[in-house]
Motif scaffolding. Structure first.
Motif, short mmCIF file in Angstrom:
data_model
loop_
_atom_site.label_atom_id
_atom_site.label_comp_id
_atom_site.label_asym_id
_atom_site.label_seq_id
_atom_site.Cartn_x
_atom_site.Cartn_y
_atom_site.Cartn_z
N ALA A 182 -27.61 8.94 -2.47
CA ALA A 182 -28.13 9.37 -1.17
C ALA A 182 -27.06 10.03 -0.32
CB ALA A 182 -28.71 8.16 -0.43
N LEU A 183 -25.80 9.67 -0.53
CA LEU A 183 -24.72 10.20 0.30
C LEU A 183 -24.03 11.42 -0.33
CD1 LEU A 183 -23.16 6.80 1.34
CD2 LEU A 183 -24.29 8.41 2.88
N ALA A 184 -24.24 11.64 -1.61
CA ALA A 184 -23.55 12.74 -2.29
C ALA A 184 -24.01 14.09 -1.75
CB ALA A 184 -23.81 12.66 -3.80
N TRP A 185 -23.06 15.01 -1.66
CA TRP A 185 -23.32 16.37 -1.19
C TRP A 185 -23.42 17.24 -2.44
CZ3 TRP A 185 -19.67 19.15 2.82
CH2 TRP A 185 -20.23 20.40 3.17
N VAL A 186 -24.63 17.57 -2.83
CA VAL A 186 -24.86 18.20 -4.12
C VAL A 186 -25.49 19.58 -3.95
CG1 VAL A 186 -25.95 17.93 -6.39
CG2 VAL A 186 -25.21 15.92 -5.11
N GLY A 187 -25.13 20.47 -4.85
CA GLY A 187 -25.78 21.78 -4.92
C GLY A 187 -25.50 22.65 -3.71
N ASP A 188 -26.54 23.39 -3.27
CA ASP A 188 -26.36 24.38 -2.22
C ASP A 188 -26.79 23.85 -0.86
OD1 ASP A 188 -29.04 24.22 -2.70
OD2 ASP A 188 -29.36 26.38 -2.98
N GLU A 189 -26.83 22.54 -0.68
CA GLU A 189 -27.18 21.98 0.62
C GLU A 189 -26.19 22.44 1.67
OE1 GLU A 189 -28.22 17.62 2.64
OE2 GLU A 189 -26.93 17.73 0.88
N HIS A 190 -26.70 22.93 2.80
CA HIS A 190 -25.82 23.40 3.88
C HIS A 190 -25.03 22.23 4.45
CE1 HIS A 190 -24.55 25.16 7.71
NE2 HIS A 190 -24.73 26.33 7.11
N GLY A 191 -23.78 22.50 4.80
CA GLY A 191 -22.91 21.45 5.30
C GLY A 191 -23.46 20.75 6.53
N ALA A 192 -24.02 21.53 7.47
CA ALA A 192 -24.57 20.93 8.69
C ALA A 192 -25.76 20.03 8.37
CB ALA A 192 -24.98 22.03 9.66
N HIS A 193 -26.58 20.45 7.40
CA HIS A 193 -27.73 19.64 7.01
C HIS A 193 -27.28 18.34 6.38
CE1 HIS A 193 -31.05 18.29 4.38
NE2 HIS A 193 -31.83 18.73 5.36
N HIS A 194 -26.26 18.42 5.51
CA HIS A 194 -25.76 17.21 4.87
C HIS A 194 -25.18 16.25 5.91
CE1 HIS A 194 -23.91 14.61 1.90
NE2 HIS A 194 -22.76 14.73 2.53
N ALA A 195 -24.39 16.78 6.85
CA ALA A 195 -23.81 15.93 7.88
C ALA A 195 -24.89 15.25 8.71
CB ALA A 195 -22.89 16.76 8.79
N ALA A 196 -25.93 16.01 9.09
CA ALA A 196 -27.03 15.44 9.88
C ALA A 196 -27.78 14.38 9.08
CB ALA A 196 -27.98 16.54 10.34
N ARG A 197 -27.96 14.63 7.79
CA ARG A 197 -28.68 13.68 6.94
C ARG A 197 -27.92 12.36 6.85
NH1 ARG A 197 -28.41 12.78 1.52
NH2 ARG A 197 -27.25 14.70 1.05
N VAL A 198 -26.59 12.45 6.70
CA VAL A 198 -25.78 11.24 6.59
C VAL A 198 -25.71 10.50 7.93
CG1 VAL A 198 -23.43 10.39 6.18
CG2 VAL A 198 -24.42 12.11 4.65
N LEU A 199 -25.53 11.26 9.02
CA LEU A 199 -25.41 10.63 10.34
C LEU A 199 -26.72 10.01 10.81
CD1 LEU A 199 -23.19 13.29 12.14
CD2 LEU A 199 -22.53 10.95 11.56
N GLY A 200 -27.85 10.51 10.29
CA GLY A 200 -29.14 9.98 10.71
C GLY A 200 -29.63 8.80 9.89
N ARG A 201 -28.84 8.39 8.87
CA ARG A 201 -29.28 7.29 8.02
C ARG A 201 -29.28 5.97 8.78
NH1 ARG A 201 -26.55 5.41 4.71
NH2 ARG A 201 -27.95 4.86 3.01
N ALA A 202 -30.15 5.08 8.37
CA ALA A 202 -30.23 3.75 8.98
C ALA A 202 -29.24 2.81 8.30
CB ALA A 202 -31.64 3.20 8.85
N GLY A 203 -28.71 1.89 9.09
CA GLY A 203 -27.91 0.80 8.55
C GLY A 203 -26.51 1.19 8.12
N HIS A 204 -25.86 0.22 7.46
CA HIS A 204 -24.50 0.38 6.98
C HIS A 204 -24.48 0.42 5.46
CE1 HIS A 204 -23.60 -2.02 10.88
NE2 HIS A 204 -23.70 -0.73 11.14
N PHE A 205 -23.36 0.81 4.90
CA PHE A 205 -23.20 0.80 3.45
C PHE A 205 -21.74 0.51 3.14
CE2 PHE A 205 -22.68 5.08 5.07
CZ PHE A 205 -21.51 5.52 4.47
N VAL A 206 -21.51 -0.04 1.96
CA VAL A 206 -20.15 -0.36 1.53
C VAL A 206 -19.58 0.84 0.76
CG1 VAL A 206 -18.72 -1.86 0.08
CG2 VAL A 206 -20.60 -2.82 1.43
N ALA A 207 -18.41 1.28 1.18
CA ALA A 207 -17.69 2.35 0.48
C ALA A 207 -16.45 1.73 -0.15
CB ALA A 207 -17.32 3.46 1.46
N THR A 208 -16.43 1.70 -1.47
CA THR A 208 -15.30 1.07 -2.17
C THR A 208 -14.32 2.14 -2.64
OG1 THR A 208 -16.76 -0.70 -2.94
CG2 THR A 208 -14.64 -0.45 -4.05
N LEU A 209 -13.07 1.93 -2.31
CA LEU A 209 -11.99 2.80 -2.78
C LEU A 209 -11.21 2.01 -3.83
CD1 LEU A 209 -10.67 4.22 0.63
CD2 LEU A 209 -12.44 5.17 -0.86
N HIS A 210 -11.38 2.42 -5.08
CA HIS A 210 -10.66 1.76 -6.17
C HIS A 210 -9.33 2.50 -6.36
CE1 HIS A 210 -14.29 -0.43 -7.64
NE2 HIS A 210 -14.92 0.65 -7.21
#
Length: 242
Positions: A182-210
């Motif tokens: 859901a968070l991946a920026w794939v293909g020809d999605e416009h940067g502004a659209h991707h940013a808005a999609r991520v910022l508009g998501r509900a809730g929190h998520f865990v981001a693991t840095l291995h």
């Protein structure tokens, strides 16, 4: 509700930026190293909903982090966790506001089109390694689909061929868990659209840095071998995490 969340997070980002710039300027006027670009980027990740989990031990200096690339969130997450500078495509330097903000974190901009200037860009990267404790590279060259690790482009790793004395490579596997697709920026999605999609998501998520075990690039004998070894380790970590 998505629109409300989007507006609320944008307001929070503007507030964090304003506060951070004031403090950054204050530190600079006092001729002190400023921690505020790193803290601002960590705040960006948190405001967006990321809750960072670190596995392994990131090196703090004389290191090149080599990471897989999924989203623009990779940048505030890595910078917030380590204070690293980044190697970024030259077009970002011309982006309104974002380009200027990137310079505050000592971003090194390189041109993919300027093939004749590769030697100069390698020299820039070697100089950056001498001037900042750590530098991060996304050698896929673009964001992936969250499933397949793309081939690594070894061109900028030429700065490690031969490596500066004492510099090590530390592979980093970035994983957003169940939210990765859901968070991946794939293909020809416009940067502004991707940013808005991520910022508009509900809730929190865990981001693991291995942070995987670092290695000395010197014995590997060149940038292609360094890129292949880093990719092998990240791919193995991705397969283990699935």
């Amino acid at each position: 509700m998505r629109r409300v969340r989007l507006i609320g997070r944008i307001v929070a980002l503007i507030a964090a930026l304003s506060f951070g710039l004031i403090l950054h300027a204050t530190w600079r006027l006092a001729r002190r190293p400023s921690p505020w670009p790193r803290r601002f980027l960590a705040a960006v990740a948190w405001i967006t909903g990321a809750r960072t989990r670190i596995q392994g031990s990131p090196l703090t200096r004389d290191v090149v982090f080599v990471a897989n690339h999924l989203s623009w969130l990779d940048i505030p997450l890595l910078a917030g966790a380590t204070g690293t500078a980044f190697v970024a495509k030259g077009e970002l330097r011309r982006a309104p506001l974002v380009g200027w903000l990137s310079t505050l974190n000592h971003t090194l901009f390189v041109s993919r089109e300027n093939r004749m200037g590769v030697a100069g860009q390698v020299a820039q990267l070697r100089a950056a390694l001498a001037g900042v404790p750590c530098v991060a590279i996304f050698p896929e060259g673009t964001t992936g689909d969250s499933i397949t690790l793309l081939p690594f482009k070894p061109a900028l790793l030429a700065a490690l061929d031969p490596p500066p004395p004492g510099v090590r490579v530390q592979p980093v596997c970035i994983d957003y868990g169940p939210e990765t697709a859901a968070l991946a920026w794939v293909g020809d999605e416009h940067g502004a659209h991707h940013a808005a999609r991520v910022l508009g998501r509900a809730g929190h998520f865990v981001a693991t840095l291995h942070f995987l075990p670092p290695f000395d690039p010197a014995p590997l004998g060149g940038r292609k071998a360094i890129a292949a070894e880093a990719r092998r380790r990240i791919e193995q970590a991705m397969n283990t995490a699935q």
